[in-house]
Design a protein around this motif. Structure first.
Motif, PDB file in Angstrom:
ATOM      1  N   PRO A   1      78.423  16.176  69.126  1.00 35.89           N
ATOM      2  CA  PRO A   1      78.297  14.717  69.199  1.00 35.89           C
ATOM      3  C   PRO A   1      77.910  14.175  70.570  1.00 35.89           C
ATOM      4  CG  PRO A   1      80.612  15.353  69.118  1.00 35.89           C
ATOM      5  CD  PRO A   1      79.821  16.605  68.901  1.00 35.89           C
ATOM      6  N   THR A   2      77.942  15.014  71.615  1.00 35.23           N
ATOM      7  CA  THR A   2      77.690  14.547  72.977  1.00 35.23           C
ATOM      8  C   THR A   2      76.301  14.974  73.440  1.00 35.23           C
ATOM      9  OG1 THR A   2      80.044  14.986  73.374  1.00 35.23           O
ATOM     10  CG2 THR A   2      78.691  14.394  75.289  1.00 35.23           C
ATOM     11  N   PRO A   3      75.433  14.035  73.857  1.00 33.18           N
ATOM     12  CA  PRO A   3      74.107  14.420  74.356  1.00 33.18           C
ATOM     13  C   PRO A   3      74.160  14.968  75.777  1.00 33.18           C
ATOM     14  CG  PRO A   3      74.370  12.045  74.487  1.00 33.18           C
ATOM     15  CD  PRO A   3      75.614  12.567  73.822  1.00 33.18           C
ATOM     16  N   ILE A   4      73.107  15.706  76.152  1.00 34.04           N
ATOM     17  CA  ILE A   4      72.941  16.217  77.520  1.00 34.04           C
ATOM     18  C   ILE A   4      71.779  15.434  78.138  1.00 34.04           C
ATOM     19  CG2 ILE A   4      72.502  18.229  78.967  1.00 34.04           C
ATOM     20  CD1 ILE A   4      75.049  18.467  77.272  1.00 34.04           C
ATOM     21  N   PRO A   5      72.036  14.577  79.138  1.00 35.21           N
ATOM     22  CA  PRO A   5      70.964  13.737  79.692  1.00 35.21           C
ATOM     23  C   PRO A   5      69.755  14.558  80.157  1.00 35.21           C
ATOM     24  CG  PRO A   5      73.100  13.025  80.521  1.00 35.21           C
ATOM     25  CD  PRO A   5      73.341  14.312  79.772  1.00 35.21           C
ATOM     26  N   ASP A   6      68.557  14.098  79.804  1.00 36.78           N
ATOM     27  CA  ASP A   6      67.273  14.696  80.184  1.00 36.78           C
ATOM     28  C   ASP A   6      66.950  15.981  79.432  1.00 36.78           C
ATOM     29  OD1 ASP A   6      66.639  12.703  82.009  1.00 36.78           O
ATOM     30  OD2 ASP A   6      67.535  13.776  83.703  1.00 36.78           O
ATOM     31  N   LYS A   7      67.841  16.436  78.579  1.00 37.53           N
ATOM     32  CA  LYS A   7      67.626  17.726  77.930  1.00 37.53           C
ATOM     33  C   LYS A   7      66.317  17.759  77.134  1.00 37.53           C
ATOM     34  CE  LYS A   7      69.721  20.793  74.471  1.00 37.53           C
ATOM     35  NZ  LYS A   7      68.916  20.459  73.287  1.00 37.53           N
ATOM     36  N   GLY A   8      66.041  16.692  76.363  1.00 34.58           N
ATOM     37  CA  GLY A   8      64.822  16.675  75.565  1.00 34.58           C
ATOM     38  C   GLY A   8      63.573  16.755  76.411  1.00 34.58           C
ATOM     39  N   ALA A   9      63.576  16.025  77.515  1.00 37.03           N
ATOM     40  CA  ALA A   9      62.420  16.062  78.418  1.00 37.03           C
ATOM     41  C   ALA A   9      62.280  17.436  79.066  1.00 37.03           C
ATOM     42  CB  ALA A   9      62.548  14.975  79.477  1.00 37.03           C
ATOM     43  N   LEU A  10      63.391  18.038  79.462  1.00 41.05           N
ATOM     44  CA  LEU A  10      63.350  19.365  80.082  1.00 41.05           C
ATOM     45  C   LEU A  10      62.801  20.405  79.104  1.00 41.05           C
ATOM     46  CD1 LEU A  10      66.726  19.092  81.952  1.00 41.05           C
ATOM     47  CD2 LEU A  10      64.617  19.861  83.064  1.00 41.05           C
ATOM     48  N   LEU A  11      63.262  20.363  77.850  1.00 40.76           N
ATOM     49  CA  LEU A  11      62.760  21.309  76.856  1.00 40.76           C
ATOM     50  C   LEU A  11      61.269  21.115  76.623  1.00 40.76           C
ATOM     51  CD1 LEU A  11      65.547  21.227  74.101  1.00 40.76           C
ATOM     52  CD2 LEU A  11      65.225  22.938  75.895  1.00 40.76           C
ATOM     53  N   THR A  12      60.860  19.846  76.503  1.00 41.12           N
ATOM     54  CA  THR A  12      59.453  19.558  76.231  1.00 41.12           C
ATOM     55  C   THR A  12      58.566  20.006  77.380  1.00 41.12           C
ATOM     56  OG1 THR A  12      60.045  17.681  74.834  1.00 41.12           O
ATOM     57  CG2 THR A  12      57.810  17.706  75.729  1.00 41.12           C
ATOM     58  N   GLN A  13      58.951  19.694  78.613  1.00 43.03           N
ATOM     59  CA  GLN A  13      58.112  20.042  79.766  1.00 43.03           C
ATOM     60  C   GLN A  13      58.052  21.554  79.981  1.00 43.03           C
ATOM     61  OE1 GLN A  13      56.178  17.773  81.135  1.00 43.03           O
ATOM     62  NE2 GLN A  13      57.104  16.345  79.684  1.00 43.03           N
ATOM     63  N   LEU A  14      59.164  22.254  79.732  1.00 40.31           N
ATOM     64  CA  LEU A  14      59.137  23.708  79.873  1.00 40.31           C
ATOM     65  C   LEU A  14      58.272  24.330  78.781  1.00 40.31           C
ATOM     66  CD1 LEU A  14      60.005  26.244  81.318  1.00 40.31           C
ATOM     67  CD2 LEU A  14      62.162  26.213  80.029  1.00 40.31           C
ATOM     68  N   SER A  15      58.397  23.841  77.542  1.00 39.83           N
ATOM     69  CA  SER A  15      57.534  24.333  76.468  1.00 39.83           C
ATOM     70  C   SER A  15      56.065  24.094  76.784  1.00 39.83           C
ATOM     71  CB  SER A  15      57.878  23.629  75.141  1.00 39.83           C
ATOM     72  OG  SER A  15      58.776  24.377  74.382  1.00 39.83           O
TER      73      SER A  15
END
Length: 274
Positions: free
Chosen positions: A35-49
């Motif tokens: 239930p708890t998000p990790i700030p910036d995680k989506g952007a980090l995954l996208t940029q690394l991919s």
């Protein structure tokens, strides 16, 4: 845009004849979204991919544009080709740990592949292995053998999936090693763009891989990591039964997880996370 699918981490939108793949800050462990998000995680995954998709430019992939996305999704979304996804999670393992270790301890095999006796948690395998799993729409993915993939997809396609997966893992692991990161294992997904088998979803991220600091590698126990294994270990320590709903993540674990994702991105790409 039409919202067509919500995954554990990513949301998929239909936009004309293309799709938008948007990575959220959600984190899932043991196939349960916490239930708890990790700030910036989506952007980090996208940029690394995105960095890896460029690295593997010779492998057909689903990306149409990393910039032609709505303003609210900039940095965490890519415009991609619609594809018919192959219903196999393509896993490559170079080191023995996790679910592979549990199977080995019980049977001496991983995905039906016999391994030498006496291997420990964290040991490097004699050669990278293709250890696929099911792609469950609900519940947990389950390990399957290469012959199971042959039965489902046909031998020619199964061999292509295996060879592409091992090629991506081997080349990616060699680059990461040059940057001080061990890629213990990784998961990739493929789909059909017409008749072309095409890499999709994500590639060699902290969600889809186990990243270990090379200078701290010491087989015989669990390794320190730059990935969501840190959250898996924390969640297990709470006594959670790995079934929904997942536990709330404390602020200190959230902050430490974000640091690990940033560190993996910076080490692998050589770029500074702004």
């Amino acid at each position: 845009m039409k919202h067509v699918h919500a995954g554990k981490v990513r949301d998929l939108y239909e936009d004309g004849e293309t799709l938008l793949l948007v990575a959220s800050d959600r984190i899932s462990v043991y196939d349960v979204t916490l239930p708890t998000p990790i700030p910036d995680k989506g952007a980090l995954l996208t940029q690394l991919s995105n960095w890896w998709f460029e690295f593997f430019a010779d492998v057909p992939n689903h990306v149409l544009s990393t910039t032609d996305v709505p303003a609210e999704f900039v940095g965490r979304a890519v415009r991609v080709k619609p594809m018919k996804m192959v219903m196999v999670e393509c896993v490559a393992r170079g080191y023995l740990t996790g679910g592979g270790l549990k199977e080995y301890q019980a049977t001496g095999t991983v995905s039906g592949i016999a391994l030498p006796p006496g291997l420990r948690d964290g040991d490097k395998l004699p050669e990278p292995l293709f250890t696929p799993s099911t792609k469950a729409t609900e519940g947990h993915d389950e390990a399957i053998s290469f012959e199971d993939v042959v039965h489902q997809e046909g031998r020619e396609v199964a061999e292509k999936l295996r060879d592409l997966t091992l090629d991506i893992y081997t080349r990616g692991a060699e680059h990461a090693a040059s940057r001080g990161v061990i890629v213990a294992d990784t998961k990739v997904e493929f789909g059909w763009d017409g008749e072309v088998l095409t890499l999709g979803d994500e590639v060699l991220t902290s969600d889809s891989s186990r990243f270990w600091p090379a200078d701290q590698w010491e087989p015989g126990h669990a390794q320190p990591s730059f990935d969501k294994q840190f959250v898996r270990d924390w969640s297990t320590s709470t006594g959670w039964d790995k079934e929904p709903p997942g536990p709330e993540i404390p602020a200190d674990i959230v902050a430490a997880t974000r640091r690990k994702y940033v560190e993996a991105y910076e080490l692998i790409t050589g770029r500074t996370w702004a």
